[in-house]
Design a protein around this motif. Sequence first.
Motif, PDB file in Angstrom:
ATOM      1  N   HIS A  11       0.857  -1.182   0.000  1.00  0.00           N
ATOM      2  CA  HIS A  11       0.000   0.000   0.000  1.00  0.00           C
ATOM      3  C   HIS A  11       0.893   1.233   0.000  1.00  0.00           C
ATOM      4  O   HIS A  11       1.764   1.363   0.867  1.00  0.00           O
ATOM      5  CB  HIS A  11      -0.900   0.012   1.241  1.00  0.00           C
ATOM      6  CG  HIS A  11      -1.759  -1.211   1.355  1.00  0.00           C
ATOM      7  ND1 HIS A  11      -2.991  -1.306   0.770  1.00  0.00           N
ATOM      8  CD2 HIS A  11      -1.537  -2.397   1.978  1.00  0.00           C
ATOM      9  CE1 HIS A  11      -3.505  -2.493   1.037  1.00  0.00           C
ATOM     10  NE2 HIS A  11      -2.640  -3.171   1.773  1.00  0.00           N
ATOM     11  N   LEU A  12       0.695   2.111  -0.957  1.00  0.00           N
ATOM     12  CA  LEU A  12       1.474   3.341  -1.078  1.00  0.00           C
ATOM     13  C   LEU A  12       0.576   4.522  -0.737  1.00  0.00           C
ATOM     14  O   LEU A  12      -0.500   4.670  -1.314  1.00  0.00           O
ATOM     15  CB  LEU A  12       2.007   3.498  -2.510  1.00  0.00           C
ATOM     16  CG  LEU A  12       2.796   2.320  -3.073  1.00  0.00           C
ATOM     17  CD1 LEU A  12       3.081   2.542  -4.553  1.00  0.00           C
ATOM     18  CD2 LEU A  12       4.075   2.111  -2.295  1.00  0.00           C
ATOM     19  N   LEU A  13       0.999   5.365   0.204  1.00  0.00           N
ATOM     20  CA  LEU A  13       0.248   6.560   0.603  1.00  0.00           C
ATOM     21  C   LEU A  13       1.039   7.791   0.194  1.00  0.00           C
ATOM     22  O   LEU A  13       2.193   7.959   0.603  1.00  0.00           O
ATOM     23  CB  LEU A  13       0.001   6.579   2.106  1.00  0.00           C
ATOM     24  CG  LEU A  13      -0.664   7.829   2.660  1.00  0.00           C
ATOM     25  CD1 LEU A  13      -2.058   7.999   2.097  1.00  0.00           C
ATOM     26  CD2 LEU A  13      -0.707   7.786   4.173  1.00  0.00           C
ATOM     27  N   PHE A  14       0.413   8.630  -0.628  1.00  0.00           N
ATOM     28  CA  PHE A  14       1.064   9.831  -1.143  1.00  0.00           C
ATOM     29  C   PHE A  14       0.556  11.072  -0.431  1.00  0.00           C
ATOM     30  O   PHE A  14      -0.540  11.063   0.140  1.00  0.00           O
ATOM     31  CB  PHE A  14       0.780   9.964  -2.645  1.00  0.00           C
ATOM     32  CG  PHE A  14       1.378   8.858  -3.452  1.00  0.00           C
ATOM     33  CD1 PHE A  14       2.674   8.944  -3.919  1.00  0.00           C
ATOM     34  CD2 PHE A  14       0.650   7.714  -3.725  1.00  0.00           C
ATOM     35  CE1 PHE A  14       3.229   7.919  -4.661  1.00  0.00           C
ATOM     36  CE2 PHE A  14       1.201   6.680  -4.466  1.00  0.00           C
ATOM     37  CZ  PHE A  14       2.485   6.787  -4.939  1.00  0.00           C
ATOM     38  N   VAL A  22      -0.096  -2.122  -4.917  1.00  0.00           N
ATOM     39  CA  VAL A  22       0.703  -2.893  -5.867  1.00  0.00           C
ATOM     40  C   VAL A  22       0.935  -4.262  -5.254  1.00  0.00           C
ATOM     41  O   VAL A  22       1.149  -4.381  -4.049  1.00  0.00           O
ATOM     42  CB  VAL A  22       2.069  -2.212  -6.141  1.00  0.00           C
ATOM     43  CG1 VAL A  22       2.871  -3.000  -7.148  1.00  0.00           C
ATOM     44  CG2 VAL A  22       1.869  -0.789  -6.614  1.00  0.00           C
ATOM     45  N   ARG A  23       0.897  -5.301  -6.080  1.00  0.00           N
ATOM     46  CA  ARG A  23       1.083  -6.664  -5.586  1.00  0.00           C
ATOM     47  C   ARG A  23       2.415  -7.232  -6.059  1.00  0.00           C
ATOM     48  O   ARG A  23       2.801  -7.043  -7.206  1.00  0.00           O
ATOM     49  CB  ARG A  23      -0.054  -7.560  -6.060  1.00  0.00           C
ATOM     50  CG  ARG A  23      -1.382  -7.133  -5.478  1.00  0.00           C
ATOM     51  CD  ARG A  23      -2.534  -7.923  -6.069  1.00  0.00           C
ATOM     52  NE  ARG A  23      -3.784  -7.432  -5.530  1.00  0.00           N
ATOM     53  CZ  ARG A  23      -4.460  -8.025  -4.556  1.00  0.00           C
ATOM     54  NH1 ARG A  23      -4.018  -9.148  -4.043  1.00  0.00           N
ATOM     55  NH2 ARG A  23      -5.580  -7.504  -4.115  1.00  0.00           N
ATOM     56  N   PRO A  53       1.314  -5.787 -11.886  1.00  0.00           N
ATOM     57  CA  PRO A  53       1.124  -7.178 -12.321  1.00  0.00           C
ATOM     58  C   PRO A  53       1.097  -7.298 -13.844  1.00  0.00           C
ATOM     59  O   PRO A  53       0.744  -6.351 -14.543  1.00  0.00           O
ATOM     60  CB  PRO A  53      -0.229  -7.562 -11.735  1.00  0.00           C
ATOM     61  CG  PRO A  53      -0.542  -6.535 -10.719  1.00  0.00           C
ATOM     62  CD  PRO A  53       0.255  -5.319 -11.030  1.00  0.00           C
ATOM     63  N   LYS A  54       1.443  -8.458 -14.318  1.00  0.00           N
ATOM     64  CA  LYS A  54       1.486  -8.709 -15.759  1.00  0.00           C
ATOM     65  C   LYS A  54       0.095  -8.968 -16.342  1.00  0.00           C
ATOM     66  O   LYS A  54      -0.045  -9.401 -17.462  1.00  0.00           O
ATOM     67  CB  LYS A  54       2.384  -9.917 -16.052  1.00  0.00           C
ATOM     68  CG  LYS A  54       3.771  -9.808 -15.461  1.00  0.00           C
ATOM     69  CD  LYS A  54       4.595  -8.758 -16.178  1.00  0.00           C
ATOM     70  CE  LYS A  54       6.032  -8.787 -15.742  1.00  0.00           C
ATOM     71  NZ  LYS A  54       6.442  -7.846 -14.787  1.00  0.00           N
ATOM     72  N   ILE A  55      -0.958  -8.698 -15.597  1.00  0.00           N
ATOM     73  CA  ILE A  55      -2.326  -8.931 -16.059  1.00  0.00           C
ATOM     74  C   ILE A  55      -2.634  -8.072 -17.278  1.00  0.00           C
ATOM     75  O   ILE A  55      -3.171  -8.548 -18.263  1.00  0.00           O
ATOM     76  CB  ILE A  55      -3.338  -8.646 -14.928  1.00  0.00           C
ATOM     77  CG1 ILE A  55      -3.103  -9.619 -13.769  1.00  0.00           C
ATOM     78  CG2 ILE A  55      -4.757  -8.747 -15.437  1.00  0.00           C
ATOM     79  CD1 ILE A  55      -3.861  -9.279 -12.517  1.00  0.00           C
ATOM     80  N   ARG A  72       3.105   0.394   3.287  1.00  0.00           N
ATOM     81  CA  ARG A  72       2.698  -0.702   4.181  1.00  0.00           C
ATOM     82  C   ARG A  72       2.704  -1.985   3.378  1.00  0.00           C
ATOM     83  O   ARG A  72       2.115  -2.055   2.295  1.00  0.00           O
ATOM     84  CB  ARG A  72       1.308  -0.466   4.760  1.00  0.00           C
ATOM     85  CG  ARG A  72       0.872  -1.560   5.726  1.00  0.00           C
ATOM     86  CD  ARG A  72      -0.396  -1.199   6.447  1.00  0.00           C
ATOM     87  NE  ARG A  72      -1.536  -1.046   5.588  1.00  0.00           N
ATOM     88  CZ  ARG A  72      -2.452  -1.991   5.377  1.00  0.00           C
ATOM     89  NH1 ARG A  72      -2.350  -3.153   5.967  1.00  0.00           N
ATOM     90  NH2 ARG A  72      -3.472  -1.755   4.583  1.00  0.00           N
ATOM     91  N   VAL A  73       3.384  -3.017   3.878  1.00  0.00           N
ATOM     92  CA  VAL A  73       3.471  -4.303   3.203  1.00  0.00           C
ATOM     93  C   VAL A  73       2.591  -5.290   3.956  1.00  0.00           C
ATOM     94  O   VAL A  73       2.770  -5.508   5.152  1.00  0.00           O
ATOM     95  CB  VAL A  73       4.928  -4.807   3.152  1.00  0.00           C
ATOM     96  CG1 VAL A  73       4.999  -6.159   2.468  1.00  0.00           C
ATOM     97  CG2 VAL A  73       5.814  -3.790   2.447  1.00  0.00           C
ATOM     98  N   GLU A  74       1.641  -5.875   3.226  1.00  0.00           N
ATOM     99  CA  GLU A  74       0.669  -6.790   3.833  1.00  0.00           C
ATOM    100  C   GLU A  74       0.795  -8.173   3.199  1.00  0.00           C
ATOM    101  O   GLU A  74       0.554  -8.324   2.003  1.00  0.00           O
ATOM    102  CB  GLU A  74      -0.735  -6.241   3.603  1.00  0.00           C
ATOM    103  CG  GLU A  74      -1.840  -7.144   4.021  1.00  0.00           C
ATOM    104  CD  GLU A  74      -3.206  -6.624   3.604  1.00  0.00           C
ATOM    105  OE1 GLU A  74      -4.182  -7.297   3.942  1.00  0.00           O
ATOM    106  OE2 GLU A  74      -3.304  -5.574   2.948  1.00  0.00           O
TER     107      GLU A  74
END
Length: 84
Positions: A11-14, A22-23, A53-55, A72-74
Amino acid sequence: MARTPNEYIVHLLFDGGHREEVRFHTIQEFQKWYSGEFVPKSTSDEFISVPVPKINPGEYMVIRPSRLLAIRVEPVFSSSVERY
């Protein structure tokens, strides 16, 4: 036996309150991006790319590292039982 996460959501907070997600498949992928791309330019106003992701092959994201306030990394664990 310890469980292994299936993926990691970052999770990126600006500044300004904007949030992005982003995964990464492994924590090592995140650490490689973080230490290789983000940390060297953390105070820069130049754009850096963030892996997505490469989706959607044509999709990409760029950010200004100096505008990022928090990360934050979840870890995400998949299981055969869905919980709500």
